[in-house]
Design a protein around this motif. Structure first.
Motif, PDB file in Angstrom:
ATOM      1  N   PRO A  33       0.780  -1.247   0.000  1.00  0.00           N
ATOM      2  CA  PRO A  33       0.000   0.000   0.000  1.00  0.00           C
ATOM      3  C   PRO A  33       0.810   1.294   0.000  1.00  0.00           C
ATOM      4  CG  PRO A  33      -1.046  -1.602   1.416  1.00  0.00           C
ATOM      5  CD  PRO A  33       0.263  -2.200   1.006  1.00  0.00           C
ATOM      6  N   PRO A  34       1.858   1.444   0.837  1.00  0.00           N
ATOM      7  CA  PRO A  34       2.608   2.701   0.803  1.00  0.00           C
ATOM      8  C   PRO A  34       3.211   3.005  -0.572  1.00  0.00           C
ATOM      9  CG  PRO A  34       3.113   1.505   2.814  1.00  0.00           C
ATOM     10  CD  PRO A  34       2.322   0.570   1.935  1.00  0.00           C
ATOM     11  N   ALA A  35       3.667   1.953  -1.280  1.00  0.00           N
ATOM     12  CA  ALA A  35       4.226   2.158  -2.622  1.00  0.00           C
ATOM     13  C   ALA A  35       3.127   2.553  -3.611  1.00  0.00           C
ATOM     14  CB  ALA A  35       4.929   0.883  -3.091  1.00  0.00           C
ATOM     15  N   VAL A  36       1.962   1.949  -3.457  1.00  0.00           N
ATOM     16  CA  VAL A  36       0.833   2.291  -4.323  1.00  0.00           C
ATOM     17  C   VAL A  36       0.446   3.751  -4.107  1.00  0.00           C
ATOM     18  CG1 VAL A  36      -1.600   1.839  -4.832  1.00  0.00           C
ATOM     19  CG2 VAL A  36      -0.039  -0.070  -4.399  1.00  0.00           C
ATOM     20  N   SER A  37       0.388   4.166  -2.861  1.00  0.00           N
ATOM     21  CA  SER A  37       0.007   5.541  -2.527  1.00  0.00           C
ATOM     22  C   SER A  37       1.002   6.559  -3.078  1.00  0.00           C
ATOM     23  CB  SER A  37      -0.113   5.701  -1.008  1.00  0.00           C
ATOM     24  OG  SER A  37      -1.145   4.863  -0.503  1.00  0.00           O
ATOM     25  N   ARG A  43       0.931  -1.927  -9.279  1.00  0.00           N
ATOM     26  CA  ARG A  43       0.911  -3.049  -8.347  1.00  0.00           C
ATOM     27  C   ARG A  43      -0.493  -3.645  -8.196  1.00  0.00           C
ATOM     28  NH1 ARG A  43       5.514  -3.331  -4.524  1.00  0.00           N
ATOM     29  NH2 ARG A  43       6.980  -1.652  -4.973  1.00  0.00           N
ATOM     30  N   PHE A  44      -1.523  -2.869  -8.528  1.00  0.00           N
ATOM     31  CA  PHE A  44      -2.880  -3.408  -8.516  1.00  0.00           C
ATOM     32  C   PHE A  44      -2.998  -4.578  -9.495  1.00  0.00           C
ATOM     33  CE2 PHE A  44      -4.597   0.366  -6.317  1.00  0.00           C
ATOM     34  CZ  PHE A  44      -5.566  -0.238  -5.533  1.00  0.00           C
ATOM     35  N   VAL A  45      -2.175  -4.572 -10.546  1.00  0.00           N
ATOM     36  CA  VAL A  45      -2.176  -5.656 -11.535  1.00  0.00           C
ATOM     37  C   VAL A  45      -1.049  -6.646 -11.275  1.00  0.00           C
ATOM     38  CG1 VAL A  45      -1.917  -6.240 -13.986  1.00  0.00           C
ATOM     39  CG2 VAL A  45      -3.244  -4.221 -13.315  1.00  0.00           C
ATOM     40  N   THR A  46       0.158  -6.135 -11.036  1.00  0.00           N
ATOM     41  CA  THR A  46       1.330  -7.020 -10.977  1.00  0.00           C
ATOM     42  C   THR A  46       1.274  -8.033  -9.847  1.00  0.00           C
ATOM     43  OG1 THR A  46       2.585  -5.407  -9.641  1.00  0.00           O
ATOM     44  CG2 THR A  46       2.801  -5.275 -12.045  1.00  0.00           C
ATOM     45  N   HIS A  47       0.614  -7.681  -8.733  1.00  0.00           N
ATOM     46  CA  HIS A  47       0.560  -8.633  -7.618  1.00  0.00           C
ATOM     47  C   HIS A  47      -0.167  -9.913  -8.002  1.00  0.00           C
ATOM     48  CE1 HIS A  47      -3.643  -7.330  -7.097  1.00  0.00           C
ATOM     49  NE2 HIS A  47      -3.794  -8.449  -6.416  1.00  0.00           N
ATOM     50  N   SER A  99      -9.125  -4.103   0.085  1.00  0.00           N
ATOM     51  CA  SER A  99      -7.948  -4.304   0.930  1.00  0.00           C
ATOM     52  C   SER A  99      -7.072  -3.065   0.942  1.00  0.00           C
ATOM     53  CB  SER A  99      -7.141  -5.507   0.441  1.00  0.00           C
ATOM     54  OG  SER A  99      -7.885  -6.694   0.589  1.00  0.00           O
ATOM     55  N   TYR A 100      -6.964  -2.405  -0.200  1.00  0.00           N
ATOM     56  CA  TYR A 100      -6.166  -1.170  -0.250  1.00  0.00           C
ATOM     57  C   TYR A 100      -6.787  -0.090   0.626  1.00  0.00           C
ATOM     58  CZ  TYR A 100      -4.117   3.162  -1.918  1.00  0.00           C
ATOM     59  OH  TYR A 100      -3.499   4.390  -1.974  1.00  0.00           O
ATOM     60  N   TYR A 109       1.519  -4.360   5.538  1.00  0.00           N
ATOM     61  CA  TYR A 109       0.588  -5.159   4.740  1.00  0.00           C
ATOM     62  C   TYR A 109       1.182  -5.481   3.368  1.00  0.00           C
ATOM     63  CZ  TYR A 109      -3.631  -6.715   2.340  1.00  0.00           C
ATOM     64  OH  TYR A 109      -4.552  -7.458   1.629  1.00  0.00           O
ATOM     65  N   LEU A 110       1.134  -6.745   3.007  1.00  0.00           N
ATOM     66  CA  LEU A 110       1.576  -7.214   1.689  1.00  0.00           C
ATOM     67  C   LEU A 110       0.548  -8.198   1.160  1.00  0.00           C
ATOM     68  CD1 LEU A 110       5.295  -7.977   2.616  1.00  0.00           C
ATOM     69  CD2 LEU A 110       4.532  -6.073   1.179  1.00  0.00           C
ATOM     70  N   SER A 111       0.384  -8.250  -0.167  1.00  0.00           N
ATOM     71  CA  SER A 111      -0.555  -9.210  -0.739  1.00  0.00           C
ATOM     72  C   SER A 111      -0.084  -9.619  -2.127  1.00  0.00           C
ATOM     73  CB  SER A 111      -1.958  -8.583  -0.826  1.00  0.00           C
ATOM     74  OG  SER A 111      -2.889  -9.523  -1.324  1.00  0.00           O
ATOM     75  N   LEU A 112      -0.366 -10.859  -2.482  1.00  0.00           N
ATOM     76  CA  LEU A 112       0.033 -11.363  -3.788  1.00  0.00           C
ATOM     77  C   LEU A 112      -0.868 -12.516  -4.206  1.00  0.00           C
ATOM     78  CD1 LEU A 112       3.345 -13.450  -3.359  1.00  0.00           C
ATOM     79  CD2 LEU A 112       1.524 -13.279  -1.692  1.00  0.00           C
ATOM     80  N   GLY A 113      -0.848 -12.819  -5.499  1.00  0.00           N
ATOM     81  CA  GLY A 113      -1.588 -13.964  -6.010  1.00  0.00           C
ATOM     82  C   GLY A 113      -2.710 -13.591  -6.960  1.00  0.00           C
ATOM     83  N   ALA A 114      -3.091 -14.562  -7.790  1.00  0.00           N
ATOM     84  CA  ALA A 114      -4.110 -14.357  -8.816  1.00  0.00           C
ATOM     85  C   ALA A 114      -5.512 -14.658  -8.317  1.00  0.00           C
ATOM     86  CB  ALA A 114      -3.794 -15.252 -10.025  1.00  0.00           C
TER      87      ALA A 114
END
Length: 202
Positions: A33-37, A43-47, A99-100, A109-114
């Motif tokens: 989230p901090p990087a997205v902000s 990252r909304f897509v790449t994760h 979640s964001y 907070y970290l998140s990943l996966g399809a």
């Protein structure tokens, strides 16, 4: 020529494997989230193209392979034949938005996966064939609609338990997106689903 489901799987496997070998790449793609902000909205897509481990990747891609190929044709008439790809990517994005909003000020907070995209595909399939058998762990047969109920219950339980970077609530939001988007594109599916649901066939 690959169908779009297979192409998405190939890209996801390659990106996941590369990220496992390169921690810098992994950290750049994961949802943080901090990087997205700060403007890294990609990252909304790449994760959605990296995974926690081989089992996480295998489960998601196994599910996507069988159900994506089954429903891909539904979206082909849209967006010059790329409707399924857009549907899948949008599901990954939409599933992460709650979640964001909840964790946008969290540096831990970290998140990943399809999961968001895969859940959208799975729930779209359930709209079409609620009583078709889904084989849990490739062995145990269970009607699709019952699997959906269990899937939702498990996602809520796993989210409350925590303990991993897998975003289990993205399963629910992705599934909800899959249902809403599919009905919006093909409204006739809703009465079809209701009729099928009331007429079980195994």
């Amino acid at each position: 020529m690959f169908d779009h489901t297979t192409l998405i799987i190939i890209i996801t496997v390659i990106v996941s494997l590369l990220a496992w070998q390169n921690k810098t790449l992994f950290n750049r793609l994961i949802f943080y989230p901090p990087a997205v902000s700060k403007g890294q909205w990609d990252r909304f897509v790449t994760h959605g193209f990296i995974h926690a481990d081989s089992m996480h990747l295998l489960f998601n891609m196994f599910t996507l392979y069988f159900f994506g190929r089954a429903i891909e044709g539904l979206y082909k008439p849209f967006l010059a034949g790329y409707g399924f790809v857009v549907f899948y990517v949008l599901a990954i994005i939409v599933a992460m938005i709650p979640s964001y909003i909840k964790h946008k000020n969290s540096a831990s907070y970290l998140s990943l996966g399809a999961s968001g995209g895969v859940s959208a595909v799975l729930f779209a399939f359930i709209l079409i064939a609620p009583w078709d058998m889904i084989y849990l762990f490739a062995v145990i047969p269970i009607p699709a609609i019952l699997f959906a109920v269990a899937y939702v219950a498990y996602s809520i339980y796993a989210d409350r338990r925590g303990g991993s970077n897998i975003n289990h609530m993205a399963h629910l939001w992705g599934g909800a997106f899959g249902v809403v988007a599919t009905i919006a594109l093909q409204p006739q599916i809703l009465p079809y689903f209701i009729n099928a649901l009331l007429s079980p066939s195994f």
